[in-house]
Write an enzyme that holds these catalytic residues in place. Structure first.
Site, PDB file in Angstrom:
ATOM      1  N   HIS A  18      87.863  71.722  -3.346  1.00  0.00           N
ATOM      2  CA  HIS A  18      86.480  71.255  -3.537  1.00  0.00           C
ATOM      3  C   HIS A  18      85.535  72.445  -3.742  1.00  0.00           C
ATOM      4  O   HIS A  18      84.693  72.421  -4.635  1.00  0.00           O
ATOM      5  CB  HIS A  18      85.980  70.511  -2.285  1.00  0.00           C
ATOM      6  CG  HIS A  18      86.633  69.202  -2.004  1.00  0.00           C
ATOM      7  ND1 HIS A  18      87.218  68.919  -0.798  1.00  0.00           N
ATOM      8  CD2 HIS A  18      86.785  68.078  -2.762  1.00  0.00           C
ATOM      9  CE1 HIS A  18      87.687  67.679  -0.811  1.00  0.00           C
ATOM     10  NE2 HIS A  18      87.447  67.146  -1.999  1.00  0.00           N
ATOM     11  N   LYS A  42      87.021  53.010   3.231  1.00  0.00           N
ATOM     12  CA  LYS A  42      88.022  54.014   3.599  1.00  0.00           C
ATOM     13  C   LYS A  42      87.951  54.220   5.098  1.00  0.00           C
ATOM     14  O   LYS A  42      86.968  53.869   5.735  1.00  0.00           O
ATOM     15  CB  LYS A  42      87.742  55.338   2.872  1.00  0.00           C
ATOM     16  CG  LYS A  42      88.221  55.327   1.430  1.00  0.00           C
ATOM     17  CD  LYS A  42      88.300  56.738   0.853  1.00  0.00           C
ATOM     18  CE  LYS A  42      88.788  56.738  -0.573  1.00  0.00           C
ATOM     19  NZ  LYS A  42      88.815  58.071  -1.176  1.00  0.00           N
ATOM     20  N   ARG A  91      92.813  67.188 -11.223  1.00  0.00           N
ATOM     21  CA  ARG A  91      93.985  67.942 -10.791  1.00  0.00           C
ATOM     22  C   ARG A  91      95.182  67.675 -11.673  1.00  0.00           C
ATOM     23  O   ARG A  91      95.775  68.551 -12.237  1.00  0.00           O
ATOM     24  CB  ARG A  91      94.343  67.576  -9.342  1.00  0.00           C
ATOM     25  CG  ARG A  91      93.568  68.335  -8.326  1.00  0.00           C
ATOM     26  CD  ARG A  91      93.601  67.655  -6.997  1.00  0.00           C
ATOM     27  NE  ARG A  91      92.966  66.357  -7.087  1.00  0.00           N
ATOM     28  CZ  ARG A  91      92.586  65.645  -6.040  1.00  0.00           C
ATOM     29  NH1 ARG A  91      92.811  66.089  -4.832  1.00  0.00           N
ATOM     30  NH2 ARG A  91      91.990  64.491  -6.210  1.00  0.00           N
ATOM     31  N   SER A 129      92.344  66.452   0.373  1.00  0.00           N
ATOM     32  CA  SER A 129      91.996  66.282   1.792  1.00  0.00           C
ATOM     33  C   SER A 129      93.139  65.569   2.516  1.00  0.00           C
ATOM     34  O   SER A 129      93.436  65.886   3.672  1.00  0.00           O
ATOM     35  CB  SER A 129      90.712  65.459   1.933  1.00  0.00           C
ATOM     36  OG  SER A 129      89.638  66.117   1.323  1.00  0.00           O
TER      37      SER A 129
END
Ligand code: ADP
Length: 161
Positions: A18, A42, A91, A129
């Site tokens: 990040h 979440k 990514r 994460s």
């Protein structure tokens, strides 16, 4: 025209991946708002307040970065902040499909707002994460993956200190 960009995400917690995107976005755009999504669906490890605190600490030396949080639709938040640019990191190919979907719906909702993608730094292409939490949970070192203050916060969460 000064460009105000928003980097939205969960940041649960912030990683070097990040931070790399935030720093590079800050090199390109006039102002970068890192916006933590307060997403009730979440099940986060860190509260929004904790995530904001960690983000503020790790970005404190980048003068044009602000940290904030938002609820609801990103497009509404962008209008509220008078920001016109969304920055997301990419990514792998697996990120692409979801990001294309989100960018497309955002454009449909407001075509004056543009989404920019930055390719991950190869060093961090595997980093998320979730991976960091998985590693920290089993008490392995995450010192190459997150800043020291985040590592400490993870160790506290997982009862190591
Ligand atoms: P979200 O749940 O919205 O994907 P994240 O906190 O996982 O939120 O990610 C926020 C942003 O940071 C996303 O654009 C994501 O692609 C990007 N990002 C996360 N990790 C990396 C990394 N290792 N390299 C590049 N971008 C990353």
């Amino acid at each position: 025209m000064a460009i105000k960009a928003v980097c939205p995400g969960s940041f649960d917690p912030v990683t070097y991946g990040h931070l790399d995107i935030i720093q590079r976005a800050a090199n390109v755009f006039d102002t970068v708002i890192v916006a933590v999504l307060n997403n009730t669906s979440k099940n986060p490890l860190f509260t929004v307040e904790q995530r904001i605190e960690l983000l503020k600490e790790v970005t404190k030396d980048i003068p044009n970065v602000e940290v904030d949080s938002f609820n609801g639709l990103l497009i509404d938040y962008m209008k509220q902040k008078q920001a016109n640019t969304i920055v997301r990191g990419l990514r792998a190919i697996s990120d692409f499909e979801y990001e294309l979907q989100v960018a497309s719906i955002n454009r449909k909702l407001d075509d004056s707002i543009e989404t920019f993608f930055m390719m991950t730094n190869n060093k961090y292409s595997y980093l998320s994460s979730s991976i960091v939490k998985e590693v920290a949970k089993y008490h392995a070192s995450v010192s190459d993956l997150v800043p020291p203050i985040v590592e400490e916060a993870l160790m506290k969460k997982y009862g190591q200190i």
